[in-house]
Write a protein that holds these residues in place. Sequence first.
Motif, PDB file in Angstrom:
ATOM      1  N   VAL A   1      41.655  32.225  46.210  1.00 64.67           N
ATOM      2  CA  VAL A   1      40.568  32.368  44.935  1.00 64.67           C
ATOM      3  C   VAL A   1      41.205  32.000  43.719  1.00 64.67           C
ATOM      4  O   VAL A   1      42.022  32.839  43.228  1.00 64.67           O
ATOM      5  CB  VAL A   1      40.577  34.029  45.026  1.00 64.67           C
TER       6      VAL A   1
ATOM      7  N   SER B   1      37.992  38.836  36.341  1.00 68.24           N
ATOM      8  CA  SER B   1      38.817  40.331  36.075  1.00 68.24           C
ATOM      9  C   SER B   1      38.274  40.784  34.921  1.00 68.24           C
ATOM     10  O   SER B   1      38.591  40.104  33.914  1.00 68.24           O
ATOM     11  CB  SER B   1      39.994  40.621  37.397  1.00 68.24           C
TER      12      SER B   1
ATOM     13  N   VAL C   1      34.076  38.869  42.970  1.00 66.35           N
ATOM     14  CA  VAL C   1      35.178  37.168  43.653  1.00 66.35           C
ATOM     15  C   VAL C   1      33.168  36.326  44.226  1.00 66.35           C
ATOM     16  O   VAL C   1      32.626  37.406  45.009  1.00 66.35           O
ATOM     17  CB  VAL C   1      35.786  37.477  44.718  1.00 66.35           C
TER      18      VAL C   1
ATOM     19  N   ILE D   1      39.812  41.971  49.224  1.00 69.52           N
ATOM     20  CA  ILE D   1      39.117  40.759  48.846  1.00 69.52           C
ATOM     21  C   ILE D   1      39.574  40.001  49.459  1.00 69.52           C
ATOM     22  O   ILE D   1      39.137  38.564  49.885  1.00 69.52           O
ATOM     23  CB  ILE D   1      40.016  40.023  47.770  1.00 69.52           C
TER      24      ILE D   1
ATOM     25  N   SER E   1      36.902  33.718  41.134  1.00 66.03           N
ATOM     26  CA  SER E   1      36.944  35.224  39.964  1.00 66.03           C
ATOM     27  C   SER E   1      36.975  35.174  38.869  1.00 66.03           C
ATOM     28  O   SER E   1      36.926  34.698  38.721  1.00 66.03           O
ATOM     29  CB  SER E   1      37.889  35.885  41.036  1.00 66.03           C
TER      30      SER E   1
END
Length: 157
Positions: A51, A142, A130, A42, A140
């Motif tokens: 991020v 998850s 991302v 990343i 981002s």
Amino acid sequence: MFCDPVTPHKIRRRLLAVGGALGMLIVVRPVFATPEERDSAIKSFTGGALVKVGKVTLDVPMLVDNGNAVPVTVTVDSPMNASEHVTAIAIFNERNPQPEVARFSLGPRAGKASVSTRMRLATSQKLIAVAKLNDGTFWSHSVEVVVTLAACIEGES
């Protein structure tokens, strides 16, 4: 004394026996990426930039019966015009052999900041999508995915 002549068939049999014995000694185990390798991938994608969480939606089933072909869709909240658009989307994981699953390039003419693909999941793990916007920011989302039948390494867990 009688010597047994060495024939090509005997040489081949000996080589096969030695090769088989060596094969039994070597245990090949798939290598998983680690969360640290995922984070490094990343960082490579973002150039070390911060991020932020938001703007990105990672749509993937949270419970997967079979990890061989898992549908994944990433959508980014963006008007996709010349002044504000997504330039790239990447998907990362922490337990497959490679930490970066896919990378997509987009531009303002894409019309919609959405990509879909299928991926294999070696085991239950965290996926991270991302997105890079044209202003240089990264966003981002998850998701934790539980896999009941692993792919990539059938029989392992």
